[in-house]
Design a protein around this motif. Structure first.
Motif, PDB file in Angstrom:
ATOM      1  N   GLY A 102      43.698 -12.540 -11.510  1.00 13.93           N
ATOM      2  CA  GLY A 102      44.104 -11.156 -11.722  1.00 13.93           C
ATOM      3  C   GLY A 102      44.842 -10.665 -10.505  1.00 13.93           C
ATOM      4  N   ASN A 103      45.172  -9.385 -10.500  1.00 15.71           N
ATOM      5  CA  ASN A 103      45.849  -8.794  -9.361  1.00 15.71           C
ATOM      6  C   ASN A 103      44.929  -8.820  -8.138  1.00 15.71           C
ATOM      7  N   LYS A 104      45.538  -8.877  -6.952  1.00 10.28           N
ATOM      8  CA  LYS A 104      44.768  -8.862  -5.698  1.00 10.28           C
ATOM      9  C   LYS A 104      43.766  -7.707  -5.731  1.00 10.28           C
ATOM     10  N   GLY A 105      42.481  -8.050  -5.555  1.00  8.55           N
ATOM     11  CA  GLY A 105      41.442  -7.023  -5.631  1.00  8.55           C
ATOM     12  C   GLY A 105      40.571  -7.171  -6.872  1.00  8.55           C
ATOM     13  N   VAL A 106      40.937  -8.108  -7.754  1.00  8.18           N
ATOM     14  CA  VAL A 106      40.173  -8.320  -8.996  1.00  8.18           C
ATOM     15  C   VAL A 106      38.728  -8.733  -8.659  1.00  8.18           C
ATOM     16  N   TYR A 107      37.784  -8.247  -9.467  1.00  9.25           N
ATOM     17  CA  TYR A 107      36.381  -8.626  -9.269  1.00  9.25           C
ATOM     18  C   TYR A 107      35.628  -8.496 -10.583  1.00  9.25           C
ATOM     19  N   GLN A 108      34.470  -9.123 -10.609  1.00  5.78           N
ATOM     20  CA  GLN A 108      33.532  -8.915 -11.714  1.00  5.78           C
ATOM     21  C   GLN A 108      32.203  -8.473 -11.120  1.00  5.78           C
ATOM     22  N   LEU A 109      31.533  -7.615 -11.882  1.00  6.09           N
ATOM     23  CA  LEU A 109      30.226  -7.129 -11.429  1.00  6.09           C
ATOM     24  C   LEU A 109      29.290  -7.202 -12.620  1.00  6.09           C
ATOM     25  N   ASP A 110      28.193  -7.926 -12.417  1.00  5.47           N
ATOM     26  CA  ASP A 110      27.248  -8.094 -13.501  1.00  5.47           C
ATOM     27  C   ASP A 110      25.878  -7.623 -13.016  1.00  5.47           C
ATOM     28  N   VAL A 111      25.420  -6.517 -13.580  1.00  9.77           N
ATOM     29  CA  VAL A 111      24.116  -5.978 -13.185  1.00  9.77           C
ATOM     30  C   VAL A 111      23.117  -6.257 -14.303  1.00  9.77           C
ATOM     31  N   LYS A 112      22.031  -6.965 -13.952  1.00 12.95           N
ATOM     32  CA  LYS A 112      20.918  -7.171 -14.888  1.00 12.95           C
ATOM     33  C   LYS A 112      19.645  -6.775 -14.149  1.00 12.95           C
ATOM     34  N   PRO A 113      18.567  -6.470 -14.883  1.00 12.08           N
ATOM     35  CA  PRO A 113      17.353  -6.002 -14.193  1.00 12.08           C
ATOM     36  C   PRO A 113      16.854  -6.936 -13.085  1.00 12.08           C
ATOM     37  N   ARG A 114      17.081  -8.244 -13.221  1.00 16.15           N
ATOM     38  CA  ARG A 114      16.558  -9.157 -12.193  1.00 16.15           C
ATOM     39  C   ARG A 114      17.565  -9.470 -11.095  1.00 16.15           C
ATOM     40  N   LYS A 115      18.841  -9.238 -11.368  1.00 19.86           N
ATOM     41  CA  LYS A 115      19.847  -9.787 -10.460  1.00 19.86           C
ATOM     42  C   LYS A 115      21.179  -9.054 -10.606  1.00 19.86           C
ATOM     43  N   ILE A 116      21.860  -8.889  -9.486  1.00 17.87           N
ATOM     44  CA  ILE A 116      23.230  -8.355  -9.517  1.00 17.87           C
ATOM     45  C   ILE A 116      24.157  -9.431  -8.971  1.00 17.87           C
ATOM     46  N   VAL A 117      25.238  -9.701  -9.684  1.00 15.58           N
ATOM     47  CA  VAL A 117      26.212 -10.662  -9.178  1.00 15.58           C
ATOM     48  C   VAL A 117      27.580  -9.990  -9.089  1.00 15.58           C
ATOM     49  N   ILE A 118      28.143  -9.992  -7.868  1.00 13.15           N
ATOM     50  CA  ILE A 118      29.533  -9.562  -7.685  1.00 13.15           C
ATOM     51  C   ILE A 118      30.319 -10.827  -7.407  1.00 13.15           C
ATOM     52  N   SER A 119      31.348 -11.071  -8.215  1.00 12.33           N
ATOM     53  CA  SER A 119      32.148 -12.273  -7.980  1.00 12.33           C
ATOM     54  C   SER A 119      33.627 -11.918  -7.997  1.00 12.33           C
ATOM     55  N   ALA A 120      34.366 -12.658  -7.185  1.00 13.58           N
ATOM     56  CA  ALA A 120      35.799 -12.381  -7.024  1.00 13.58           C
ATOM     57  C   ALA A 120      36.438 -13.598  -6.368  1.00 13.58           C
ATOM     58  N   PRO A 121      37.749 -13.740  -6.510  1.00 11.41           N
ATOM     59  CA  PRO A 121      38.414 -14.884  -5.865  1.00 11.41           C
ATOM     60  C   PRO A 121      38.557 -14.712  -4.355  1.00 11.41           C
ATOM     61  N   ASP A 122      38.353 -13.470  -3.859  1.00 15.39           N
ATOM     62  CA  ASP A 122      38.471 -13.258  -2.413  1.00 15.39           C
ATOM     63  C   ASP A 122      37.582 -12.096  -1.970  1.00 15.39           C
ATOM     64  N   ALA A 123      37.529 -11.918  -0.654  1.00 18.00           N
ATOM     65  CA  ALA A 123      36.642 -10.895  -0.090  1.00 18.00           C
ATOM     66  C   ALA A 123      37.064  -9.484  -0.503  1.00 18.00           C
ATOM     67  N   THR A 124      38.372  -9.295  -0.719  1.00 18.57           N
ATOM     68  CA  THR A 124      38.837  -7.962  -1.124  1.00 18.57           C
ATOM     69  C   THR A 124      38.215  -7.566  -2.466  1.00 18.57           C
ATOM     70  N   GLY A 125      38.209  -8.496  -3.393  1.00 20.65           N
ATOM     71  CA  GLY A 125      37.583  -8.225  -4.690  1.00 20.65           C
ATOM     72  C   GLY A 125      36.096  -7.934  -4.530  1.00 20.65           C
ATOM     73  N   LEU A 126      35.412  -8.718  -3.695  1.00 22.86           N
ATOM     74  CA  LEU A 126      33.977  -8.470  -3.468  1.00 22.86           C
ATOM     75  C   LEU A 126      33.772  -7.062  -2.905  1.00 22.86           C
ATOM     76  N   PHE A 127      34.659  -6.677  -1.995  1.00 26.70           N
ATOM     77  CA  PHE A 127      34.565  -5.358  -1.363  1.00 26.70           C
ATOM     78  C   PHE A 127      34.668  -4.260  -2.427  1.00 26.70           C
ATOM     79  N   TYR A 128      35.593  -4.425  -3.382  1.00 29.66           N
ATOM     80  CA  TYR A 128      35.721  -3.415  -4.437  1.00 29.66           C
ATOM     81  C   TYR A 128      34.503  -3.437  -5.366  1.00 29.66           C
TER      82      TYR A 128
END
Ligand code: ACM
Ligand code: ZN
Length: 543
Positions: A102-128
């Motif tokens: 995706g565009n620079k800054g792309v990220y995914q955020l998955d919140v579940k009661p046991r766990k949160i996962v933030i994933s991205a191709p780079d640190a900028t995406g994680l930051f967002y």
């Protein structure tokens, strides 16, 4: 079956069902700005507590920096010092996943009661992803002091998000009025919170030069100070002055500190060194760089002034090249903004050296002389691996070959440049000048002119209809400008910037098809409580 035992069974069934099936999350309880491109809600909450861990690859410095930032912003309100660790539950995972595109800054955020996962191709995406997570927490999260009794619940969601535009900027004029480093950092923090990524730092003006240049000490000594300042509006004589000397500048150490601070928040600081106009403060210290030789004084009122750099004097270019060498050392930004706006031709018309330059270079007129000036500076910066941005006047007399145009006098300059396949940043004074009035009330503090309210900012779209798809690719994004003739304090800057900058963040981040002003206002009402926590003096009427 007796009635009583039937009800007991029903009750226990309901309880069991309640345990195994956590409540569905409603979108109404979520208020993220800028609105993510895609968000689906799930069931139940992740509850953050002092045992929550942050899992990440500690050998990746950039990811570790995002983890440190997250720990830092979550700590004051919660009191939690989240440990690093790899627990299987009650954990927030920051994960680089190069398969996410995706565009620079792309990220995914998955919140579940046991766990949160933030994933991205780079640190900028994680930051967002971290910024989105902050806005999913109770609004008290932005408070700077411990918030007792808040349950730090995060609703289950699945977010797939990326910015629409790569240039998402806010400008600040620190020359008409000067603002301390502490405020610049707060300004940057607020940009980061709204997933903005460019801070355009307008450092030099007729009324003051604000950056230490070691080779030219008089810039700090003389050009940074004016003897007094106009009282009231600048357009209407007779002029009255306050009699108070005014000045200030950033040392190179302070500049480095700001640049590093912004970097850790995934923001590029773009310095602006104005030329050839808006330079009377320089001439006050180095009068030989003007056409008449002076004497000159740092300007004490607002407007456009005839005294500018002499375009026929090679010493001017030597001066600018030496200044730019220090500027490039301080600012890693690929872009250096060279101004280029509002340069009257009065002095050049009457100057022998300027006229000689026109002759020698085979130029048609003073507009081409301006273009010569800009191109000469561009060539120098290009040779050092940098690119110029200039205000749209740099189109007059011929656009420098690789220049990016900042379109401020409406969109026309931007359209013209994009049609010439030059990159463009839209910052039209019709929609994105935050020095304009935002309300019709007579009680509003003095502003330069005009009316640009929140709805108008929100309605803006950076790609003009006049452009075809190929040309439209040259519109990198948009920026709002804060010229500070009438803003003397940080509080006043915040009042003019917020919440209009909140609307701008959605203009440049969220797909046009998803924008909806009523829903924006619903979310803004929640968001303002977050800004309260950050002690932002925002305008709060009529929306
Ligand atoms: C400008 O507002 N003079 C760029
Ligand atoms: Zn001259």
């Amino acid at each position: 079956m007796k009635k009583k035992s039937f009800f007991l069974m029903l009750l226990s069934g309901m309880l069991l069902w309640g345990c195994s099936q956590p409540p569905a999350i409603s979108k109404d309880e979520i208020a993220i700005i800028p609105l993510p491109q895609k968000l689906e809600t799930g069931f139940g909450y992740f509850v953050m507590n002092e045992k929550t861990q942050i899992a990440f690859n500690q050998t990746d410095e950039e990811v570790a920096s995002v983890a440190a930032y997250m720990r830092e912003v979550l700590a004051p309100a919660t009191g939690f010092k989240l440990a690093s660790g790899n627990a299987s539950k009650n954990v927030i995972v920051l994960m680089i996943d190069e398969a996410i595109s995706g565009n620079k800054g792309v990220y995914q955020l998955d919140v579940k009661p046991r766990k949160i996962v933030i994933s991205a191709p780079d640190a900028t995406g994680l930051f967002y992803g971290v910024q989105t997570l902050r806005q999913l927490l109770p609004v008290e999260i932005t408070q700077n002091t411990l918030q007792a009794g808040v349950e730090w619940k995060i609703p289950s969601v699945s977010v797939n998000d990326e910015p629409s535009f790569q240039y998402r900027g806010l400008h600040l004029d620190v020359a008409r009025h000067f603002f301390p480093v502490s405020f610049i950092k707060k300004y940057i923090d607020l940009l980061a919170f709204h997933k903005m990524n460019k801070f355009h730092w307008h450092l030099t003006e007729d009324q003051g030069w604000r950056i230490e240049i070691k080779k030219y000490p008089l810039l700090a000594e003389i050009s940074s100070m004016r003897k007094e300042t106009l009282i009231g509006h600048g357009g209407i004589p007779p002029f009255e002055f306050d009699g108070q000397p005014y000045g200030g500048y950033y040392t190179q150490e302070e500049i480095k500190e700001v640049v590093a601070y912004a970097q850790s928040r995934h923001i590029t600081v773009i310095p602006e060194i104005e030329l050839p106009g808006h330079t009377v403060a320089v001439l006050a210290a180095y009068p030989e760089l003007g056409c008449t030789g002076g004497p000159y004084e740092v300007v004490t009122r607002w407007g456009v002034f005839d005294d500018v750099f002499c375009a026929g004097n090679d010493e001017v270019f030597t001066f600018l090249e030496n200044v730019m060498l220090e500027v490039m050392e301080l600012f890693p930004s690929e872009y250096i903004h060279i101004g280029g706006d509002e340069c009257p031709k009065t002095r050049w018309k009457a100057c022998k050296k300027c006229q000689q330059r026109i002759k020698n270079e085979g130029l048609k007129n003073e507009y081409e002389l301006q273009s010569y000036f800009i191109q000469r500076v561009e060539k120098f910066l290009n040779a050092h691996g940098r690119q110029i941005i200039g205000w749209d006047e740099i189109l007059e007399g011929g656009l420098a070959p690789r220049a990016t145009v900042m379109s401020w006098r409406g969109e026309e300059g931007g359209i013209e440049a994009a049609k010439m396949r030059h990159d463009v940043i839209m910052t039209p004074n019709s929609h994105l000048y935050f020095d304009h009035y935002q309300n019709n009330s007579k009680e509003e503090p003095l502003a330069i002119c005009c009316f640009t309210d929140l709805a108008k900012v929100y309605s803006y779209y950076p790609i003009p209809e006049a452009l075809n798809n190929e040309e439209a690719k040259h519109i990198l994004g948009a920026q709002a400008n804060l010229w500070t003739e009438y803003m003397k304090t940080p509080e006043h800057v915040e009042y003019m910037a917020y919440p209009r900058a909140v609307a701008l963040s959605e203009v440049v981040w969220t797909d046009k098809s998803l924008k909806n002003y009523d829903d924006f206002i619903r979310r803004l009402k929640v968001h303002l409580k977050r800004l309260d926590g950050m002690n932002v003096n925002y305008f709060n009427k009529d929306f």
